[in-house]
Design a protein around this motif. Structure first.
Motif, mmCIF file in Angstrom:
data_model
loop_
_atom_site.group_PDB
_atom_site.id
_atom_site.type_symbol
_atom_site.label_atom_id
_atom_site.label_comp_id
_atom_site.label_asym_id
_atom_site.label_seq_id
_atom_site.Cartn_x
_atom_site.Cartn_y
_atom_site.Cartn_z
ATOM 1 N N ASP A 28 0.888 -1.159 0.000
ATOM 2 C CA ASP A 28 0.000 0.000 0.000
ATOM 3 C C ASP A 28 0.926 1.208 0.000
ATOM 4 O O ASP A 28 1.709 1.383 0.933
ATOM 5 C CB ASP A 28 -0.873 0.028 1.256
ATOM 6 N N PRO A 147 -12.119 -0.370 4.983
ATOM 7 C CA PRO A 147 -13.058 0.101 3.956
ATOM 8 C C PRO A 147 -12.680 -0.537 2.616
ATOM 9 O O PRO A 147 -11.523 -0.872 2.378
ATOM 10 C CB PRO A 147 -12.820 1.613 3.930
ATOM 11 N N GLY A 148 -13.654 -0.719 1.774
ATOM 12 C CA GLY A 148 -13.374 -1.313 0.466
ATOM 13 C C GLY A 148 -12.960 -2.762 0.606
ATOM 14 O O GLY A 148 -13.405 -3.469 1.502
ATOM 15 N N THR A 149 -12.092 -3.179 -0.286
ATOM 16 C CA THR A 149 -11.622 -4.560 -0.245
ATOM 17 C C THR A 149 -10.185 -4.599 0.257
ATOM 18 O O THR A 149 -9.309 -3.943 -0.300
ATOM 19 C CB THR A 149 -11.695 -5.219 -1.632
ATOM 20 N N HIS A 150 -9.973 -5.326 1.307
ATOM 21 C CA HIS A 150 -8.641 -5.498 1.878
ATOM 22 C C HIS A 150 -8.662 -6.810 2.642
ATOM 23 O O HIS A 150 -9.611 -7.097 3.356
ATOM 24 C CB HIS A 150 -8.306 -4.337 2.825
#
Length: 162
Positions: A28, A147-150
């Protein structure tokens, strides 16, 4: 033959670290500003690998946990794609932990690794073996917290280091 020099990073190394992180295609990537700030405030607990003493080819960013100051948390570790597979990551970890242990400031190392990051799992397991230190693995952050895809992040705790 080019040699690697391990150095305490400076703010001037921030841009190079950002490029190495971006080019890794795995990490990241933080903002460029964060690498400058990191190397200003957490240089003592970080390291840069320099090829022939001047070209950055890898870095480790780390910090000591406020509640456990003898625990180094490795935030990111990255190696220039042209230096992958040469032992650079392990050499940086060994150097950094030796420096902090010599200062009497280190007993444990922690990092988080997602399940799909086989290279990091190998790196930290190998580190624990080289240092004859126990390694514990526990779920730290389940995927639903992100949040989101992780993917979920697992805490790897190594130590005590001698």
């Amino acid at each position: 033959m080019d040699t690697l020099v391990m150095a305490v990073p400076t703010v001037e190394d921030g841009a190079a670290a950002w490029h190495i992180a971006r080019d890794s295609r795995v990490l990241d990537v933080n903002s460029p500003y964060s690498y400058l700030l990191w190397f200003r405030d957490f240089a003592r607990t970080s390291v840069m690998a320099l090829q022939s003493g001047d070209r950055p080819v890898g870095f480790v960013t780390g910090f000591c946990r406020p509640e456990q100051p003898e625990t180094l948390v490795v935030w990111q570790i990255a190696v220039d794609p042209g230096h992958c597979g040469r032992g650079t990551a392990g050499a940086m970890l060994d150097h950094l932990t030796a420096r902090l242990t010599a200062d009497g400031a280190l007993r444990h190392l922690e990092t988080t690794i997602s399940a799909d990051n086989a290279a990091s799992r190998r790196l930290f397991r190998s580190f624990a073996q080289r240092h004859a230190a126990p390694l514990e693995k526990d779920l730290l952050f389940p995927a639903e917290l992100f949040p989101g895809t992780h993917e979920a992040e697992f805490l790897y705790r190594i130590g005590p280091l001698l």
